[in-house]
Design a protein around this motif. Structure first.
Motif, PDB file in Angstrom:
ATOM      1  N   ALA A   1       0.837  -1.205   0.000  1.00  0.00           N
ATOM      2  CA  ALA A   1       0.000   0.000   0.000  1.00  0.00           C
ATOM      3  C   ALA A   1       0.873   1.257   0.000  1.00  0.00           C
ATOM      4  O   ALA A   1       0.607   2.216  -0.721  1.00  0.00           O
ATOM      5  N   LEU A   2       1.955   1.218   0.790  1.00  0.00           N
ATOM      6  CA  LEU A   2       2.862   2.378   0.848  1.00  0.00           C
ATOM      7  C   LEU A   2       3.562   2.595  -0.487  1.00  0.00           C
ATOM      8  O   LEU A   2       3.781   3.731  -0.902  1.00  0.00           O
ATOM      9  N   SER A   3       3.932   1.513  -1.135  1.00  0.00           N
ATOM     10  CA  SER A   3       4.667   1.631  -2.392  1.00  0.00           C
ATOM     11  C   SER A   3       3.752   2.069  -3.521  1.00  0.00           C
ATOM     12  O   SER A   3       4.183   2.774  -4.429  1.00  0.00           O
ATOM     13  N   ARG A   4       2.498   1.650  -3.435  1.00  0.00           N
ATOM     14  CA  ARG A   4       1.567   2.039  -4.504  1.00  0.00           C
ATOM     15  C   ARG A   4       1.188   3.498  -4.387  1.00  0.00           C
ATOM     16  O   ARG A   4       0.966   4.183  -5.387  1.00  0.00           O
ATOM     17  N   GLU A   5       1.083   3.978  -3.161  1.00  0.00           N
ATOM     18  CA  GLU A   5       0.600   5.355  -2.999  1.00  0.00           C
ATOM     19  C   GLU A   5       0.962   5.828  -1.594  1.00  0.00           C
ATOM     20  O   GLU A   5       0.187   5.647  -0.659  1.00  0.00           O
ATOM     21  N   PRO A   6       2.173   6.384  -1.453  1.00  0.00           N
ATOM     22  CA  PRO A   6       2.700   6.651  -0.106  1.00  0.00           C
ATOM     23  C   PRO A   6       1.838   7.557   0.756  1.00  0.00           C
ATOM     24  O   PRO A   6       1.674   7.300   1.939  1.00  0.00           O
ATOM     25  N   LEU A   7       1.270   8.597   0.204  1.00  0.00           N
ATOM     26  CA  LEU A   7       0.546   9.557   1.043  1.00  0.00           C
ATOM     27  C   LEU A   7      -0.650   8.904   1.739  1.00  0.00           C
ATOM     28  O   LEU A   7      -0.732   8.871   2.973  1.00  0.00           O
ATOM     29  N   HIS A   8      -1.557   8.335   0.950  1.00  0.00           N
ATOM     30  CA  HIS A   8      -2.746   7.735   1.555  1.00  0.00           C
ATOM     31  C   HIS A   8      -2.404   6.398   2.204  1.00  0.00           C
ATOM     32  O   HIS A   8      -3.021   6.006   3.195  1.00  0.00           O
ATOM     33  N   GLY A   9      -1.402   5.725   1.623  1.00  0.00           N
ATOM     34  CA  GLY A   9      -0.980   4.467   2.235  1.00  0.00           C
ATOM     35  C   GLY A   9      -0.532   4.711   3.664  1.00  0.00           C
ATOM     36  O   GLY A   9      -0.923   3.996   4.595  1.00  0.00           O
ATOM     37  N   LYS A  10       0.245   5.763   3.855  1.00  0.00           N
ATOM     38  CA  LYS A  10       0.719   6.088   5.213  1.00  0.00           C
ATOM     39  C   LYS A  10      -0.456   6.439   6.127  1.00  0.00           C
ATOM     40  O   LYS A  10      -0.555   5.946   7.250  1.00  0.00           O
ATOM     41  N   HIS A  11      -1.373   7.269   5.633  1.00  0.00           N
ATOM     42  CA  HIS A  11      -2.519   7.646   6.468  1.00  0.00           C
ATOM     43  C   HIS A  11      -3.368   6.431   6.830  1.00  0.00           C
ATOM     44  O   HIS A  11      -3.828   6.293   7.962  1.00  0.00           O
ATOM     45  N   ASP A  12      -3.566   5.571   5.861  1.00  0.00           N
ATOM     46  CA  ASP A  12      -4.366   4.363   6.131  1.00  0.00           C
ATOM     47  C   ASP A  12      -3.717   3.520   7.221  1.00  0.00           C
ATOM     48  O   ASP A  12      -4.392   2.996   8.109  1.00  0.00           O
ATOM     49  N   LEU A  13      -2.401   3.391   7.128  1.00  0.00           N
ATOM     50  CA  LEU A  13      -1.703   2.556   8.116  1.00  0.00           C
ATOM     51  C   LEU A  13      -1.732   3.224   9.487  1.00  0.00           C
ATOM     52  O   LEU A  13      -1.910   2.562  10.514  1.00  0.00           O
ATOM     53  N   GLN A  14      -1.584   4.542   9.501  1.00  0.00           N
ATOM     54  CA  GLN A  14      -1.682   5.259  10.796  1.00  0.00           C
ATOM     55  C   GLN A  14      -3.073   5.085  11.394  1.00  0.00           C
ATOM     56  O   GLN A  14      -3.222   4.853  12.596  1.00  0.00           O
ATOM     57  N   ASP A  15      -4.091   5.195  10.540  1.00  0.00           N
ATOM     58  CA  ASP A  15      -5.463   5.001  11.026  1.00  0.00           C
ATOM     59  C   ASP A  15      -5.641   3.581  11.557  1.00  0.00           C
ATOM     60  O   ASP A  15      -6.323   3.358  12.561  1.00  0.00           O
ATOM     61  N   ALA A  16      -5.047   2.645  10.854  1.00  0.00           N
ATOM     62  CA  ALA A  16      -5.178   1.239  11.276  1.00  0.00           C
ATOM     63  C   ALA A  16      -4.589   1.044  12.664  1.00  0.00           C
ATOM     64  O   ALA A  16      -5.151   0.351  13.509  1.00  0.00           O
ATOM     65  N   VAL A  17      -3.456   1.695  12.908  1.00  0.00           N
ATOM     66  CA  VAL A  17      -2.834   1.571  14.236  1.00  0.00           C
ATOM     67  C   VAL A  17      -3.744   2.194  15.292  1.00  0.00           C
ATOM     68  O   VAL A  17      -4.011   1.596  16.342  1.00  0.00           O
ATOM     69  N   ALA A  18      -4.256   3.391  14.990  1.00  0.00           N
ATOM     70  CA  ALA A  18      -5.092   4.088  15.987  1.00  0.00           C
ATOM     71  C   ALA A  18      -6.445   3.403  16.187  1.00  0.00           C
ATOM     72  O   ALA A  18      -6.920   3.278  17.315  1.00  0.00           O
ATOM     73  N   ASP A  19      -7.053   2.955  15.096  1.00  0.00           N
ATOM     74  CA  ASP A  19      -8.441   2.483  15.179  1.00  0.00           C
ATOM     75  C   ASP A  19      -8.560   0.989  15.447  1.00  0.00           C
ATOM     76  O   ASP A  19      -9.601   0.530  15.912  1.00  0.00           O
ATOM     77  N   ALA A  20      -7.549   0.235  15.096  1.00  0.00           N
ATOM     78  CA  ALA A  20      -7.644  -1.219  15.280  1.00  0.00           C
ATOM     79  C   ALA A  20      -6.573  -1.759  16.222  1.00  0.00           C
ATOM     80  O   ALA A  20      -6.877  -2.482  17.169  1.00  0.00           O
ATOM     81  N   VAL A  21      -5.311  -1.392  15.989  1.00  0.00           N
ATOM     82  CA  VAL A  21      -4.235  -2.024  16.767  1.00  0.00           C
ATOM     83  C   VAL A  21      -4.303  -1.619  18.239  1.00  0.00           C
ATOM     84  O   VAL A  21      -4.337  -2.477  19.133  1.00  0.00           O
ATOM     85  N   LEU A  22      -4.329  -0.310  18.493  1.00  0.00           N
ATOM     86  CA  LEU A  22      -4.277   0.122  19.900  1.00  0.00           C
ATOM     87  C   LEU A  22      -5.502  -0.347  20.695  1.00  0.00           C
ATOM     88  O   LEU A  22      -5.343  -0.873  21.803  1.00  0.00           O
ATOM     89  N   PRO A  23      -6.733  -0.212  20.152  1.00  0.00           N
ATOM     90  CA  PRO A  23      -7.875  -0.736  20.920  1.00  0.00           C
ATOM     91  C   PRO A  23      -7.782  -2.248  21.150  1.00  0.00           C
ATOM     92  O   PRO A  23      -8.099  -2.736  22.236  1.00  0.00           O
ATOM     93  N   ALA A  24      -7.341  -2.992  20.128  1.00  0.00           N
ATOM     94  CA  ALA A  24      -7.265  -4.454  20.297  1.00  0.00           C
ATOM     95  C   ALA A  24      -6.184  -4.822  21.313  1.00  0.00           C
ATOM     96  O   ALA A  24      -6.379  -5.702  22.163  1.00  0.00           O
ATOM     97  N   LEU A  25      -5.060  -4.132  21.253  1.00  0.00           N
ATOM     98  CA  LEU A  25      -3.972  -4.420  22.210  1.00  0.00           C
ATOM     99  C   LEU A  25      -4.417  -4.059  23.626  1.00  0.00           C
ATOM    100  O   LEU A  25      -4.200  -4.825  24.582  1.00  0.00           O
ATOM    101  N   ALA A  26      -5.056  -2.891  23.747  1.00  0.00           N
ATOM    102  CA  ALA A  26      -5.527  -2.463  25.071  1.00  0.00           C
ATOM    103  C   ALA A  26      -6.551  -3.451  25.613  1.00  0.00           C
ATOM    104  O   ALA A  26      -6.531  -3.803  26.799  1.00  0.00           O
ATOM    105  N   GLY A  27      -7.445  -3.935  24.744  1.00  0.00           N
ATOM    106  CA  GLY A  27      -8.460  -4.904  25.163  1.00  0.00           C
ATOM    107  C   GLY A  27      -7.817  -6.192  25.646  1.00  0.00           C
ATOM    108  O   GLY A  27      -8.208  -6.768  26.664  1.00  0.00           O
ATOM    109  N   LEU A  28      -6.796  -6.637  24.926  1.00  0.00           N
ATOM    110  CA  LEU A  28      -6.124  -7.890  25.289  1.00  0.00           C
ATOM    111  C   LEU A  28      -5.395  -7.760  26.621  1.00  0.00           C
ATOM    112  O   LEU A  28      -5.290  -8.715  27.386  1.00  0.00           O
TER     113      LEU A  28
END
Ligand SMILES: Cc1ncc(COP(=O)(O)O)c(C=O)c1O
Length: 426
Positions: free
Chosen positions: A91-118
């Protein structure tokens, strides 16, 4: 020209996503055309046997014939983690700007809540790091201390847990007292009494492992309760605990907790976290921001980070959540119980891991007469394609076997059969 991302990795698609849906999104490309060897669906196993866990073993890419029993050094990420990292980089290689934002959102919206829940904490209290070493350093240098104040650690710390205090001792003149804790680990009361007996008028903090490098399981709650009675800050090294047994950090009663996520949680390499209790932020400060406040503590190292790797933590969290940490613990114990039973049948073997309540589920240490641990590790690889580690610490010349859910009974039996050959081929 900026090309838009595929729908499966669009920014909007991540908002509010659970770890499971995120994994599906990040894995979109490869799922559309599954390779012929695509593994069976991941489901929670019913029991502890190899048959119950065969579909889990099939999720790993491990080379045929290799028995990997060094998980305590570095976990072996399953296919879905590997694919999530690759998809993030794509995703980053195909389109760095939105790829980066998507990955940042993924960390904030999915990774951190799931890690905190666990982990039983609030997402805002977690700071992602590259590993446990970085987190341990941040928690140690962040502790507010004056010259002459003293910190207690044990003789069983990993260098990552000892060196930051040595650094502060050399630079700032804080006192560092190492409390001798024997191995095999004595009962909880003796561990607590030994450490409590060293608390002095200038002692301000106690730092220790939840699970040591050798797999000893410390009485964390009892130690934190004792420390609290003396007004000490407690800082815990959870590098060997998170991912192999259920860990409810808040309930442990500590003030700070650091861990790796690339060991037992089977996350991608270079992942870890620091947790600091909100109420302890007046005593543990960030190393990075002059304007940090207890509400905005800024513990996370700033700057550009490994977004695809961090976002792929969602896949590792999904893996652990589907299996269940209770089932992971039980499977790990099933394997190490078999290992321990077979080891004590071997002449000259001394088991150094304690009973269940004092040893972690997955790591086992032992000595064998006539077997030099350092030499045995490469020899076991050459003889039997088994990957182990030495444990020449705490007065031992020991071997550490760290088995995870993907190991099998036949691999353990192969280890038992190869050990005397490794000794005799010296
Ligand atoms: C008890 C303990 N603490 C800290 C670490 C450091 O972990 P990392 O390599 O993730 O920084 C290790 C690594 O083996 C460990 O066993």
């Amino acid at each position: 020209m900026i090309r838009s991302l595929a729908p499966s990795v669009s920014r909007r698609g991540f908002v509010g996503a659970s770890a499971g849906t995120l994994v599906a999104a990040l894995g979109g490309c490869s799922r559309q055309a599954p390779p012929p060897s695509s593994p069976p669906p991941l489901t929670r196993p019913e029991g502890d046997t190899d048959a119950d866990w065969a579909h889990v073993r099939a999720q790993f890419l491990l080379d045929e014939g290799v028995a990997y029993m060094n998980n305590a050094s570095l976990g072996m990420p399953p296919r879905q983690v590997f694919e999530a990292v690759a998809d993030g980089y794509r995703a980053l290689s195909r389109e760095p700007l939105h790829g980066k934002h998507d990955l940042q959102d993924a960390v904030a919206d999915a990774v951190l809540p799931a890690l905190a829940g666990l982990l039983g904490v609030r997402p805002g209290e977690l700071a992602l790091t590259r590993n446990a070493t970085e987190a341990l350093h941040l928690q140690a240098i962040g502790l507010v201390l004056e010259r002459g104040d003293e910190v207690l650690i044990t003789t069983q710390e990993h260098p990552a847990g000892r060196r930051p205090w040595q650094f502060r001792a050399a630079r700032e003149g804080i006192g560092l007292r190492e409390v001798f804790v024997p191995s095999p680990l004595p009962p909880a009361k003796e561990v607590v009494d030994r450490i409590e007996s060293q608390v002095g008028p200038r002692t301000r903090a106690l730092a220790f492992c939840h699970v040591t490098r050798g797999g000893h399981l410390y009485p964390v709650r009892e130690l934190c309760a004792m420390a609290k009675r003396h007004g000490l800050v407690t800082l815990v090294d959870g590098a060997q605990a998170v991912g192999q047994l259920p860990v409810g950090i808040e309930a442990l009663g500590c003030d700070a907790y650091s861990a790796s996520l690339h060991k037992w949680l089977l996350g991608p390499v270079s992942t870890g976290f620091l947790w600091v209790r909100e109420e302890a932020r007046d005593r543990i400060h960030t190393a990075f921001a002059h304007d940090a406040t207890p509400r905005a503590p800024a513990f996370e190292p700033p700057g550009t980070v490994d977004f695809p790797v961090r976002a792929a933590l969602a896949a590792a969290l999904d893996f652990a959540t589907v299996l269940g940490l209770d089932r992971i613990e039980s499977r790990c114990r099933f394997l190490s119980e078999h290992l321990k039973a077979r080891l004590i049948e071997l002449p000259g073997v001394t088991l150094l891991s304690g009973p269940t309540e004092r040893s972690c589920p997955g790591s086992t240490i032992f000595q064998m007469e006539g077997l030099d641990a350092m030499a045995a590790v490469p020899r076991m690889e050459a003889i039997a394609a088994i990957h182990l580690d030495e444990h020449q610490r705490d007065g031992h010349d020991a071997i550490r076997v760290s088995t995870h859910v993907y190991n099998r009974i036949d691999e353990i039996d192969r280890l038992i059969e190869a050990l005397p050959r490794a000794r005799d081929s010296a």
